[in-house]
Design an enzyme around this catalytic site. Sequence first.
Site, PDB file in Angstrom:
ATOM      1  N   LYS A   1      65.777  68.757  42.690  1.00 39.37           N
ATOM      2  CA  LYS A   1      65.168  70.045  42.353  1.00 39.37           C
ATOM      3  C   LYS A   1      65.384  70.262  40.861  1.00 39.37           C
ATOM      4  O   LYS A   1      66.272  70.999  40.421  1.00 39.37           O
ATOM      5  CB  LYS A   1      65.785  71.159  43.201  1.00 39.37           C
ATOM      6  CG  LYS A   1      64.876  72.364  43.359  1.00 39.37           C
ATOM      7  CD  LYS A   1      65.329  73.260  44.474  1.00 39.37           C
ATOM      8  CE  LYS A   1      64.696  74.639  44.380  1.00 39.37           C
ATOM      9  NZ  LYS A   1      63.232  74.661  44.377  1.00 39.37           N
TER      10      LYS A   1
HETATM   11  N1  PMP Z   1      59.168  71.764  47.922  1.00 43.55           N
HETATM   12  C1  PMP Z   1      59.328  72.248  46.685  1.00 43.55           C
HETATM   13  C2  PMP Z   1      58.651  71.573  45.560  1.00 43.55           C
HETATM   14  C3  PMP Z   1      60.106  73.404  46.472  1.00 43.55           C
HETATM   15  O1  PMP Z   1      60.263  73.899  45.250  1.00 43.55           O
HETATM   16  C4  PMP Z   1      60.709  74.038  47.575  1.00 43.55           C
HETATM   17  C5  PMP Z   1      61.519  75.283  47.366  1.00 43.55           C
HETATM   18  N2  PMP Z   1      62.871  74.972  47.089  1.00 43.55           N
HETATM   19  C6  PMP Z   1      60.525  73.496  48.848  1.00 43.55           C
HETATM   20  C7  PMP Z   1      59.764  72.359  48.987  1.00 43.55           C
HETATM   21  C8  PMP Z   1      61.171  74.097  50.055  1.00 43.55           C
HETATM   22  O2  PMP Z   1      62.570  73.866  50.006  1.00 43.55           O
HETATM   23  P1  PMP Z   1      63.605  74.840  50.682  1.00 43.55           P
HETATM   24  O3  PMP Z   1      63.180  75.032  52.088  1.00 43.55           O
HETATM   25  O4  PMP Z   1      64.901  74.125  50.568  1.00 43.55           O
HETATM   26  O5  PMP Z   1      63.578  76.111  49.915  1.00 43.55           O
END
Ligand code: PMP
Length: 296
Positions: A146
Amino acid sequence: MDGELVPWDQAKIHISTNALHYGSAVFEGIRGYYHEGEIYVFKLREHIRRLIDSARIVMLRNRYTERELVDATILTLRENRYSTNVYIRPIIYAGENVMTLDIAEVPVRAAILTFPLDKFFKKFGLRVGVSSWRRLPDTSMPPRAKAAANYLNSMLATREARMAGFDEAILLDQSGFVSEGPGENIFLVKDGVLSTPPASSAILEGITRGTVMTLARDLGYQVVERQISRVELYTADELFFTGTAVEIQPIIEVDGRAVGDGQPGPVTRRIYDLYQRVVRGQEHRYRSWLTPVYGR
Ligand code: PMP
């Protein structure tokens, strides 16, 4: 910020911060849900672990342990005495030094921002379009980290989608299979079976995605991770996004084609309802996913 509690208005950084120029930062998005006098932070440890993993992938020298980051998050929330749903944004970033692309040469800084946040999208049911931008491949950038720089890919797709009159974009991977939204994972429901793209489709492995896989299986649904082709989106019974910010968000139209009857479907609603109870501590079975802020 770097271990100190700082009032919002004074939480400033220098213009020479490397991360501003090159996107050299990793971050998390976490939610806390207010219910009956308590705030429950959802899957806090899992988010902090992903943050530490992201830092490791891009080689940002994180100085904090999982325990320290968890404790700092709880402390920040407590000091703010929130009685609302909250969003938590920890970030580890390359500090002052614009004249290097070597992450080993920058001071590493860290901060945890918190602020009230309710729904991300005002509406329940989105109209989406497949983007002309492809999800960045992990032969160029690591989508599984991330990392701030990855989000330029998401921003291009988002702006394109909004200019075309859509609420949100869906990105395909380099092979043309469905990857994810700009900040969400995607699920498809067909004949009662849930499918979602695998880690190898250039997705961020979402924590909400993992949660939904568990909840759906516990509800008796079959869940498979597999490559999904674009055209399958057009014949799905139901489609929905998952993500910390968007939670469970139905997709009611793709590229001008109604999904099912064009309304949020029954499987999506069932998972949405259960998720909303789980995150507020109303489902005993899943209480271990929650960290209470005030009552520890
Ligand atoms: N894909 C991307 C590119 C994201 O930024 C996010 C948000 N964090 C997600 C998927 C979903 O991840 P999560 O469920 O951990 O928030």
